[in-house]
Design a protein around this motif. Structure first.
Motif, PDB file in Angstrom:
ATOM      1  N   TYR A  36       7.508  -5.213   0.769  1.00 35.40           N
ATOM      2  CA  TYR A  36       7.814  -6.335   1.661  1.00 35.40           C
ATOM      3  C   TYR A  36       7.478  -5.989   3.112  1.00 35.40           C
ATOM      4  CZ  TYR A  36       9.954  -9.752  -1.458  1.00 35.40           C
ATOM      5  OH  TYR A  36      10.155 -10.718  -2.413  1.00 35.40           O
ATOM      6  N   LYS A  37       7.593  -4.719   3.452  1.00 35.91           N
ATOM      7  CA  LYS A  37       7.254  -4.302   4.815  1.00 35.91           C
ATOM      8  C   LYS A  37       5.764  -4.511   5.081  1.00 35.91           C
ATOM      9  CE  LYS A  37       8.115  -0.541   8.070  1.00 35.91           C
ATOM     10  NZ  LYS A  37       9.261  -1.171   8.752  1.00 35.91           N
ATOM     11  N   ILE A  38       4.935  -4.158   4.097  1.00 36.10           N
ATOM     12  CA  ILE A  38       3.492  -4.382   4.239  1.00 36.10           C
ATOM     13  C   ILE A  38       3.210  -5.873   4.393  1.00 36.10           C
ATOM     14  CG2 ILE A  38       1.255  -4.192   3.085  1.00 36.10           C
ATOM     15  CD1 ILE A  38       2.328  -1.654   1.711  1.00 36.10           C
ATOM     16  N   ALA A  39       3.862  -6.685   3.560  1.00 44.03           N
ATOM     17  CA  ALA A  39       3.678  -8.138   3.634  1.00 44.03           C
ATOM     18  C   ALA A  39       4.130  -8.667   4.999  1.00 44.03           C
ATOM     19  CB  ALA A  39       4.461  -8.813   2.513  1.00 44.03           C
ATOM     20  N   LYS A  60       0.096   3.063 -11.472  1.00 42.20           N
ATOM     21  CA  LYS A  60       0.928   1.919 -11.843  1.00 42.20           C
ATOM     22  C   LYS A  60       1.693   1.396 -10.635  1.00 42.20           C
ATOM     23  CE  LYS A  60       4.698   0.505 -14.913  1.00 42.20           C
ATOM     24  NZ  LYS A  60       5.673   0.943 -15.943  1.00 42.20           N
ATOM     25  N   ALA A  61       2.279   2.311  -9.864  1.00 44.44           N
ATOM     26  CA  ALA A  61       3.034   1.910  -8.673  1.00 44.44           C
ATOM     27  C   ALA A  61       2.120   1.244  -7.653  1.00 44.44           C
ATOM     28  CB  ALA A  61       3.721   3.122  -8.059  1.00 44.44           C
ATOM     29  N   ALA A  62       0.917   1.784  -7.487  1.00 46.12           N
ATOM     30  CA  ALA A  62      -0.040   1.208  -6.530  1.00 46.12           C
ATOM     31  C   ALA A  62      -0.454  -0.197  -6.955  1.00 46.12           C
ATOM     32  CB  ALA A  62      -1.263   2.108  -6.417  1.00 46.12           C
ATOM     33  N   ASP A  63      -0.738  -0.365  -8.249  1.00 48.59           N
ATOM     34  CA  ASP A  63      -1.154  -1.681  -8.753  1.00 48.59           C
ATOM     35  C   ASP A  63      -0.032  -2.707  -8.609  1.00 48.59           C
ATOM     36  OD1 ASP A  63      -3.623  -0.674  -9.415  1.00 48.59           O
ATOM     37  OD2 ASP A  63      -3.119  -0.313 -11.519  1.00 48.59           O
ATOM     38  N   GLU A  64       1.196  -2.279  -8.903  1.00 49.47           N
ATOM     39  CA  GLU A  64       2.338  -3.185  -8.780  1.00 49.47           C
ATOM     40  C   GLU A  64       2.555  -3.584  -7.321  1.00 49.47           C
ATOM     41  OE1 GLU A  64       5.645  -1.212 -10.570  1.00 49.47           O
ATOM     42  OE2 GLU A  64       4.995  -1.641 -12.628  1.00 49.47           O
ATOM     43  N   MET A  65       2.361  -2.633  -6.425  1.00 46.41           N
ATOM     44  CA  MET A  65       2.531  -2.910  -5.005  1.00 46.41           C
ATOM     45  C   MET A  65       1.507  -3.942  -4.530  1.00 46.41           C
ATOM     46  SD  MET A  65       2.746  -0.087  -1.936  1.00 46.41           S
ATOM     47  CE  MET A  65       3.912   0.876  -2.892  1.00 46.41           C
ATOM     48  N   LYS A  66       0.264  -3.758  -4.938  1.00 47.81           N
ATOM     49  CA  LYS A  66      -0.792  -4.702  -4.560  1.00 47.81           C
ATOM     50  C   LYS A  66      -0.475  -6.104  -5.073  1.00 47.81           C
ATOM     51  CE  LYS A  66      -4.428  -1.176  -4.740  1.00 47.81           C
ATOM     52  NZ  LYS A  66      -5.609  -0.702  -5.504  1.00 47.81           N
ATOM     53  N   GLN A  67      -0.063  -6.186  -6.342  1.00 50.03           N
ATOM     54  CA  GLN A  67       0.207  -7.492  -6.936  1.00 50.03           C
ATOM     55  C   GLN A  67       1.390  -8.173  -6.268  1.00 50.03           C
ATOM     56  OE1 GLN A  67      -1.871  -8.977  -9.227  1.00 50.03           O
ATOM     57  NE2 GLN A  67      -0.624 -10.722  -8.573  1.00 50.03           N
ATOM     58  N   ARG A  68       2.403  -7.407  -5.914  1.00 51.28           N
ATOM     59  CA  ARG A  68       3.570  -7.972  -5.232  1.00 51.28           C
ATOM     60  C   ARG A  68       3.178  -8.559  -3.882  1.00 51.28           C
ATOM     61  NH1 ARG A  68       8.572  -3.637  -5.852  1.00 51.28           N
ATOM     62  NH2 ARG A  68       9.023  -3.966  -8.059  1.00 51.28           N
ATOM     63  N   ILE A  69       2.320  -7.837  -3.159  1.00 44.95           N
ATOM     64  CA  ILE A  69       1.888  -8.317  -1.842  1.00 44.95           C
ATOM     65  C   ILE A  69       1.114  -9.622  -1.984  1.00 44.95           C
ATOM     66  CG2 ILE A  69       0.401  -7.808   0.142  1.00 44.95           C
ATOM     67  CD1 ILE A  69       1.101  -4.829  -0.336  1.00 44.95           C
ATOM     68  N   VAL A  70       0.235  -9.670  -2.983  1.00 45.78           N
ATOM     69  CA  VAL A  70      -0.529 -10.898  -3.245  1.00 45.78           C
ATOM     70  C   VAL A  70       0.419 -12.057  -3.537  1.00 45.78           C
ATOM     71  CG1 VAL A  70      -2.106 -12.015  -4.866  1.00 45.78           C
ATOM     72  CG2 VAL A  70      -2.600  -9.712  -4.049  1.00 45.78           C
ATOM     73  N   ASN A  71       1.447 -11.786  -4.333  1.00 46.86           N
ATOM     74  CA  ASN A  71       2.400 -12.837  -4.701  1.00 46.86           C
ATOM     75  C   ASN A  71       3.245 -13.296  -3.514  1.00 46.86           C
ATOM     76  OD1 ASN A  71       1.500 -12.668  -7.343  1.00 46.86           O
ATOM     77  ND2 ASN A  71       3.143 -11.294  -7.997  1.00 46.86           N
ATOM     78  N   ILE A  72       3.559 -12.353  -2.614  1.00 48.44           N
ATOM     79  CA  ILE A  72       4.429 -12.688  -1.481  1.00 48.44           C
ATOM     80  C   ILE A  72       3.701 -13.526  -0.439  1.00 48.44           C
ATOM     81  CG2 ILE A  72       5.779 -11.762   0.451  1.00 48.44           C
ATOM     82  CD1 ILE A  72       6.276  -9.260  -1.322  1.00 48.44           C
ATOM     83  N   ILE A  73       2.485 -13.104  -0.075  1.00 49.07           N
ATOM     84  CA  ILE A  73       1.794 -13.795   1.030  1.00 49.07           C
ATOM     85  C   ILE A  73       0.452 -14.401   0.621  1.00 49.07           C
ATOM     86  CG2 ILE A  73       2.920 -12.446   2.834  1.00 49.07           C
ATOM     87  CD1 ILE A  73       0.413 -10.731   3.019  1.00 49.07           C
ATOM     88  N   ASN A  74       0.145 -14.363  -0.675  1.00 50.32           N
ATOM     89  CA  ASN A  74      -1.063 -15.019  -1.183  1.00 50.32           C
ATOM     90  C   ASN A  74      -2.314 -14.588  -0.412  1.00 50.32           C
ATOM     91  OD1 ASN A  74      -2.615 -16.706  -2.795  1.00 50.32           O
ATOM     92  ND2 ASN A  74      -2.367 -18.471  -1.420  1.00 50.32           N
ATOM     93  N   THR A  75      -2.612 -13.292  -0.483  1.00 48.49           N
ATOM     94  CA  THR A  75      -3.762 -12.752   0.236  1.00 48.49           C
ATOM     95  C   THR A  75      -4.638 -11.929  -0.697  1.00 48.49           C
ATOM     96  OG1 THR A  75      -4.436 -11.479   2.185  1.00 48.49           O
ATOM     97  CG2 THR A  75      -2.593 -10.616   0.909  1.00 48.49           C
ATOM     98  N   SER A  76      -5.850 -11.641  -0.280  1.00 53.04           N
ATOM     99  CA  SER A  76      -6.754 -10.796  -1.055  1.00 53.04           C
ATOM    100  C   SER A  76      -6.430  -9.328  -0.793  1.00 53.04           C
ATOM    101  CB  SER A  76      -8.203 -11.077  -0.656  1.00 53.04           C
ATOM    102  OG  SER A  76      -9.069 -10.107  -1.203  1.00 53.04           O
ATOM    103  N   ILE A  77      -6.635  -8.482  -1.800  1.00 50.89           N
ATOM    104  CA  ILE A  77      -6.369  -7.050  -1.635  1.00 50.89           C
ATOM    105  C   ILE A  77      -7.670  -6.260  -1.469  1.00 50.89           C
ATOM    106  CG2 ILE A  77      -4.207  -7.120  -2.933  1.00 50.89           C
ATOM    107  CD1 ILE A  77      -5.775  -5.964  -5.327  1.00 50.89           C
ATOM    108  N   GLU A  78      -8.753  -6.966  -1.187  1.00 49.82           N
ATOM    109  CA  GLU A  78     -10.079  -6.339  -1.141  1.00 49.82           C
ATOM    110  C   GLU A  78     -10.153  -5.196  -0.134  1.00 49.82           C
ATOM    111  OE1 GLU A  78     -14.745  -7.597  -0.268  1.00 49.82           O
ATOM    112  OE2 GLU A  78     -13.203  -9.144  -0.484  1.00 49.82           O
ATOM    113  N   ASN A  79      -9.573  -5.364   1.038  1.00 53.01           N
ATOM    114  CA  ASN A  79      -9.685  -4.354   2.095  1.00 53.01           C
ATOM    115  C   ASN A  79      -8.441  -3.483   2.236  1.00 53.01           C
ATOM    116  OD1 ASN A  79     -12.307  -5.178   2.928  1.00 53.01           O
ATOM    117  ND2 ASN A  79     -11.393  -6.925   3.993  1.00 53.01           N
ATOM    118  N   PHE A  80      -7.602  -3.483   1.211  1.00 47.79           N
ATOM    119  CA  PHE A  80      -6.374  -2.702   1.279  1.00 47.79           C
ATOM    120  C   PHE A  80      -6.643  -1.227   1.000  1.00 47.79           C
ATOM    121  CE2 PHE A  80      -4.479  -6.635   1.614  1.00 47.79           C
ATOM    122  CZ  PHE A  80      -3.095  -6.605   1.573  1.00 47.79           C
ATOM    123  N   TYR A  81      -5.875  -0.373   1.653  1.00 51.49           N
ATOM    124  CA  TYR A  81      -5.871   1.055   1.345  1.00 51.49           C
ATOM    125  C   TYR A  81      -4.506   1.384   0.747  1.00 51.49           C
ATOM    126  CZ  TYR A  81     -10.236   1.715   3.880  1.00 51.49           C
ATOM    127  OH  TYR A  81     -11.548   1.652   4.282  1.00 51.49           O
TER     128      TYR A  81
END
Length: 209
Positions: A36-39, A60-81
């Motif tokens: 949520y902090k990233i979002a 698994k944790a990284a993938d879950e984190m990415k998906q949660r962020i997408v769900n929270i703010i509806n954004t692309s994860i293309e440029n995420f580190y």
């Protein structure tokens, strides 16, 4: 956005102007809070996706984190580190042309076995699996003292053969990236200037590397 967070979690999410260490028990929502902090950072335009570095211990944790962020703010994860320490270190190494062949546990043990045989050591006394584990333990320790001269010889030959094969085991992925940062001022400054926020999941499990 914060409906599922308690007051302490909300406070942790909103503090973005200083270093923050979250101390809480297992299952209390530390990873959720970090996500949520990233979002929150993105939603409030405090940083671009490529200016945030989020490190985890498992894919698994990284993938879950990415998906949660997408769900929270509806954004692309293309440029995420966002990824594991090893995955992101390898990604950065390849960006600067360090295309290592990666040795998994089996490859490591086969290499150690070959070295033990070449040194005519007793394979019952020097088990490839145990020696491989010990090599990893040494690399992750601040203390590089060897219990015997034989193990020191195996270690040195192991590292030499990795270099000759342009290969790296999982520990060397981290070590090689750290060494690149230490010797390359331009590269180090690039990362220092790029990442405005560095977030680490399960920080208590980090080691000397």
């Amino acid at each position: 956005m914060f409906d599922s967070l308690n007051e302490q979690q909300k406070k942790a999410v909103e503090i973005c102007d200083k270093n923050l260490l979250i101390i809480a028990g297992a299952g209390s929502g530390k990873t959720k809070t970090l996500t949520y902090k990233i979002a929150y950072i993105l939603k409030n335009n405090l940083a671009k996706p490529y200016e945030i570095l989020a490190l985890t211990f498992t894919n698994k944790a990284a993938d879950e984190m990415k998906q949660r962020i997408v769900n929270i703010i509806n954004t692309s994860i293309e440029n995420f580190y966002i990824g594991t320490f090893h995955a992101l270190s390898l990604r950065f190494l390849r960006k600067i042309g360090k295309n290592y062949t990666i040795y998994d546990k089996h490859d490591q043990e086969m290499l150690v076995k070959d070295i033990i045989q070449s040194l005519n050591l007793d394979k019952n006394k020097f088990s490839p699996s145990k020696i491989s584990s010990y090599i990893s333990k040494l690399k992750n320790s601040a203390n590089m003292e060897f219990p015997t001269k034989e193990i020191e010889k195996i270690y040195n030959m192991y590292e030499e053969r990795l270099v000759n094969a342009n290969a790296a085991d999982f520990d060397n992925i981290l070590i090689n990236f750290i060494n690149e940062l230490k010797k390359n001022d331009e590269l180090r400054l690039k990362f220092q200037n790029q990442f405005k926020f560095i977030l680490i999941d399960e920080y208590q499990d980090t080691n000397n590397i």
